[in-house]
Design a protein around this motif. Sequence first.
Motif: not given
Length: 296
Positions: A221-246
């Motif tokens: 079951i995919k986490n429906k909240q996995c995309g929250y705040d990923v474009r927020k300035p100063g996001y603490q996690y590595d965005v490239a490992k969480i979402i597709n950047d292409k």
Amino acid sequence: MGKWTADYYFVLLYMNCDLNVAKMPVRKYRRDTSEVSCCMKYVIFAFNVIFWVLGLGVLAIGVWAWTEKDTFRNLTRLTNIALDPAFILILIGTVTFIIGFTGCVGALRENTCLLSAYAIFLGILLLLEMTTTILGFIFKDWIKNQATGGFQAFIIHYREDPDQQNLIDWIQEDWLQCCGIEGPKDWDRNNYFNCSSRDVGSREACGVPFSCCKRKPNEIIKNKQCGYDVRKPGYQYDVAKIINDKGCVQAGEEWMERNLLIVAGIAVATAFLQILGICFAHNLRADIFAQKSKWH
């Protein structure tokens, strides 16, 4: 003596007639064969029964999806009718149903008018496909701009139309594994995912839909909240490992290059089947006319 001679004569004459009748050659009458090929007739019938039922099913799904969205009462949604998946299903289902109906009934009833309509419909469809393919190679940049504009409309109306939402989620998550048009920043076009939406209390602000997230191994079951705040300035996690950047445009071009032979093979096979259907319909019509000429 004369009476006995006369009777004897008639007996011999009768026996001679019987012998002559027995020696006469027996004529064998050959049954008149039909000019209509049963094999060709039922091949056309069986092939088009499948398309008839398939078209009816697709048409029913499209009408059901359109009525579920209550489009007939809210006519403002008709502004994007060309991008409406339900309308596309209705259009495809209607065309498939008509072609299957004319071919199926025309072959079964040996109706030359329906067979002519069937051949004409297939010819028009084949001509449109060839024209679209040729124009696609000539006006590649224009088609790319149109696809970009359509994708922008999908992003803008992402939360307004459930069908468009499911379509874009399928494109981003299952088909191309992409996010946005050129990248995740394109989701700023949507009011819910725009960073300024934080002022109105949107939890999805400065984020992306869950379909942009990369699927983890063995994730059921995919986490429906996995995309929250990923474009927020100063996001603490590595965005490239969480979402597709292409972006999906680039991902679509790469997918087409990888599967060009498969797409071309499917296109050639489809065109071949359509040409075969046209030839079969014309041959069956010729057989029907030949049979009618024998009757008259």
